[in-house]
Write a protein that holds these residues in place. Structure first.
Motif, short mmCIF file in Angstrom:
data_model
loop_
_atom_site.label_atom_id
_atom_site.label_comp_id
_atom_site.label_asym_id
_atom_site.label_seq_id
_atom_site.Cartn_x
_atom_site.Cartn_y
_atom_site.Cartn_z
N ASN A 55 40.64 49.20 71.65
CA ASN A 55 40.55 50.25 70.64
C ASN A 55 39.45 51.26 70.90
OD1 ASN A 55 42.47 49.68 68.13
ND2 ASN A 55 41.79 47.71 68.94
N LEU A 56 38.29 50.81 71.44
CA LEU A 56 37.20 51.74 71.67
C LEU A 56 37.42 52.63 72.88
CD1 LEU A 56 34.03 49.62 70.81
CD2 LEU A 56 35.13 51.39 69.45
N SER A 57 38.46 52.37 73.61
CA SER A 57 38.78 53.25 74.73
C SER A 57 39.47 54.53 74.27
CB SER A 57 39.70 52.52 75.73
OG SER A 57 39.05 51.38 76.25
N GLY A 58 39.83 54.60 73.00
CA GLY A 58 40.48 55.79 72.47
C GLY A 58 39.48 56.81 71.98
N SER A 59 39.97 57.84 71.30
CA SER A 59 39.13 58.92 70.78
C SER A 59 38.91 58.73 69.28
CB SER A 59 39.81 60.28 71.03
OG SER A 59 39.01 61.33 70.56
N PHE A 60 37.66 58.97 68.85
CA PHE A 60 37.30 58.77 67.44
C PHE A 60 36.47 59.96 66.96
CE2 PHE A 60 38.05 54.55 69.06
CZ PHE A 60 38.67 53.88 68.01
N SER A 61 36.35 60.06 65.64
CA SER A 61 35.47 61.04 64.99
C SER A 61 34.63 60.30 63.95
CB SER A 61 36.28 62.16 64.33
OG SER A 61 36.97 62.92 65.30
N ILE A 62 33.31 60.45 64.02
CA ILE A 62 32.43 59.78 63.07
C ILE A 62 31.30 60.73 62.68
CG2 ILE A 62 32.90 57.45 63.96
CD1 ILE A 62 30.21 57.60 65.44
N ASP A 63 30.60 60.37 61.59
CA ASP A 63 29.39 61.08 61.17
C ASP A 63 28.19 60.18 61.42
OD1 ASP A 63 30.86 63.24 60.34
OD2 ASP A 63 30.95 62.60 58.23
N ILE A 64 27.14 60.74 62.00
CA ILE A 64 25.92 59.97 62.25
C ILE A 64 24.72 60.78 61.79
CG2 ILE A 64 26.89 58.70 64.22
CD1 ILE A 64 25.43 60.60 66.07
N GLU A 65 23.62 60.08 61.54
CA GLU A 65 22.36 60.72 61.17
C GLU A 65 21.49 60.84 62.41
OE1 GLU A 65 20.48 58.65 57.98
OE2 GLU A 65 21.51 59.85 56.45
N ILE A 66 21.11 62.08 62.74
CA ILE A 66 20.27 62.34 63.90
C ILE A 66 18.85 62.67 63.41
CG2 ILE A 66 19.87 63.84 65.89
CD1 ILE A 66 22.29 62.17 66.31
N PRO A 67 17.81 61.93 63.86
CA PRO A 67 16.44 62.27 63.45
C PRO A 67 15.99 63.58 64.08
CG PRO A 67 16.42 60.49 65.07
CD PRO A 67 17.86 60.73 64.72
N VAL A 68 15.21 64.34 63.30
CA VAL A 68 14.68 65.61 63.78
C VAL A 68 13.17 65.65 63.55
CG1 VAL A 68 16.83 66.87 63.39
CG2 VAL A 68 15.11 66.80 61.59
N GLU A 69 12.47 66.44 64.35
CA GLU A 69 11.03 66.65 64.18
C GLU A 69 10.69 68.05 64.66
OE1 GLU A 69 9.17 64.72 68.23
OE2 GLU A 69 9.48 63.41 66.49
N PRO A 70 9.60 68.64 64.12
CA PRO A 70 9.25 70.01 64.51
C PRO A 70 8.76 70.08 65.94
CG PRO A 70 7.57 69.08 63.07
CD PRO A 70 8.70 68.11 63.09
N GLY A 71 9.07 71.20 66.57
CA GLY A 71 8.65 71.41 67.95
C GLY A 71 7.54 72.42 68.07
N VAL A 89 25.44 64.78 61.41
CA VAL A 89 26.16 65.37 62.53
C VAL A 89 27.52 64.71 62.66
CG1 VAL A 89 26.15 65.81 65.02
CG2 VAL A 89 24.00 65.85 63.73
N GLY A 90 28.57 65.53 62.71
CA GLY A 90 29.91 65.04 62.97
C GLY A 90 30.21 65.13 64.46
N VAL A 91 30.63 64.02 65.07
CA VAL A 91 30.90 63.98 66.52
C VAL A 91 32.28 63.36 66.74
CG1 VAL A 91 28.50 63.91 67.29
CG2 VAL A 91 29.66 61.79 66.69
N SER A 92 32.91 63.74 67.84
CA SER A 92 34.18 63.15 68.24
C SER A 92 34.14 62.92 69.74
CB SER A 92 35.36 64.07 67.88
OG SER A 92 35.26 65.31 68.57
N GLY A 93 34.87 61.87 70.18
CA GLY A 93 34.90 61.58 71.60
C GLY A 93 35.24 60.13 71.87
N ASP A 94 34.96 59.67 73.07
CA ASP A 94 35.24 58.31 73.49
C ASP A 94 34.50 57.31 72.61
OD1 ASP A 94 36.24 56.36 75.69
OD2 ASP A 94 34.08 55.96 75.55
N GLY A 95 35.23 56.25 72.23
CA GLY A 95 34.67 55.27 71.31
C GLY A 95 33.41 54.61 71.82
N TRP A 96 33.36 54.29 73.12
CA TRP A 96 32.19 53.61 73.66
C TRP A 96 30.96 54.51 73.61
CZ3 TRP A 96 32.13 48.65 74.04
CH2 TRP A 96 33.32 47.95 74.26
#
Length: 335
Positions: A55-71, A89-96
């Motif tokens: 199943n993880l060899s297919g394509s998926f779309s998920i939402d993840i939390e990305i940490p940010v800090e000032p530069g 952040v919403g991302v899509s792509g290979d499950g692995w």
């Protein structure tokens, strides 16, 4: 011989059909049960692994939390408000790849070049090393930041304490903070409001009888303010006290020339607490004075006044306990 063999064979048949379990059968049944359980668990794990692989060899779309800090904030400027700790952040792509990204999301360092920041572009640039992963959305999409001139100020450290001592023990002198002040740096409007830096955690100690030495963290609830130190040391000397006693004559202060005031009794007995290691030195001195202001006598209509007690030997750590009598009679004498 034939009869004996036949009898043994018949006995075995009878044992097979007797109620109950044969000797040694419990161990055999238990062993078989454990083997079945191990086989079942192995098959279950293998099935799950195969399911993930397929199943993880297919394509998926998920939402993840990305940490940010000032530069790169300009050296002479400072933020007035903190940046959000995470962006959605919403991302899509290979499950692995998505599974790896979900478990260990990279930190996005936000380049602050103006008041308006395009988070979508900066997140996409940070994740462009992931081949086959597309950024579909970033929330918030735009971030507005305010900056002011950066200033610094040196302020004293404040530590709140709740200390209780064992009977007859107490603190000698005042506690010492190291450092007793720190430098705070940040946006001008933020620093202008700061007159001291209070340690957030109250120092609580019970049944104290030994000298105190504690290191306390200087936590910063407001992330846009920089501190020159991240901890402060609190130290205090503690000693056992004993009771001292002295007798002093009462004097009159502010007495006009030609006037004289006598008291009955003319002296008072003062009791005080003194550190044990200072007791011998205090015995050789009169550490207190007793006096009455002449203005109090003029205002009095009862014929009795209460003397004031003043510590004159301030090189000792003395604590007034009581004095007797509390009030004395007086009469004036004209020369």
């Amino acid at each position: 011989m034939a009869d004996i063999s036949e009898n043994k064979f018949i006995d075995r048949l009878k044992n097979l059909f007797k109620p109950g379990t044969k000797p040694g059968a419990e161990e055999e049944i238990s062993l078989i049960g454990r083997e079945k359980l191990i086989v079942f668990i192995g098959a279950y794990i293998t099935a799950i692994a195969l399911w993930f692989i397929v199943n993880l060899s297919g394509s998926f779309s998920i939402d993840i939390e990305i940490p940010v800090e000032p530069g790169n904030v300009p050296d002479d400027m400072a933020l007035t408000e903190e940046l959000p700790e995470h962006v959605q952040v919403g991302v899509s792509g290979d499950g692995w790849q998505l599974l790896s990204l979900y478990n260990d999301p990279p930190t996005v360092v936000i380049n602050i070049e103006g008041r308006e920041i395009n988070l979508f572009d900066q997140v996409r640039q940070r994740l462009n090393y992931l081949q086959g992963v597309d950024i579909t959305k970033v929330q918030p999409l735009l971030l507005l930041v305010d900056m002011e001139p950066k200033v610094s100020k040196k302020v004293p450290v404040k530590i709140n304490t709740q200390l209780s001592f064992q009977n007859r023990y107490g603190m000698i002198g005042q506690p010492v903070y190291s450092p007793d002040s720190i430098t705070v740096t940040g946006a001008q409007s933020k620093i202008a409001e700061i007159n001291e830096w209070e340690v957030q955690d109250t120092l609580r100690l019970n049944d104290v009888r030994d000298d105190i030495s504690r290191t306390l963290p200087l936590s910063n609830a407001d992330g846009v303010i920089e501190l020159s130190e991240n901890e402060v040391n609190f130290s205090a000397d503690v000693s056992e006290f004993t009771e001292g006693e002295t007798t002093v004559y009462i004097e009159t202060r502010g007495l006009p020339r030609g006037q004289n005031v006598n008291y009955n009794p003319s002296f008072i007995t003062i009791k005080f607490d003194v550190p044990i290691d200072q007791y011998a030195d205090v015995e050789d001195e009169k550490p207190y004075e007793a006096f009455v202001l002449y203005s109090e006598i003029l205002e009095d209509s009862t014929g009795f006044v209460t003397p004031d007690i003043e510590l004159t030997a301030d090189q000792f750590e003395l604590r007034l306990r009581s004095f007797q009598p509390k009030a004395v009679a007086y009469f004036t004498v004209l020369d």
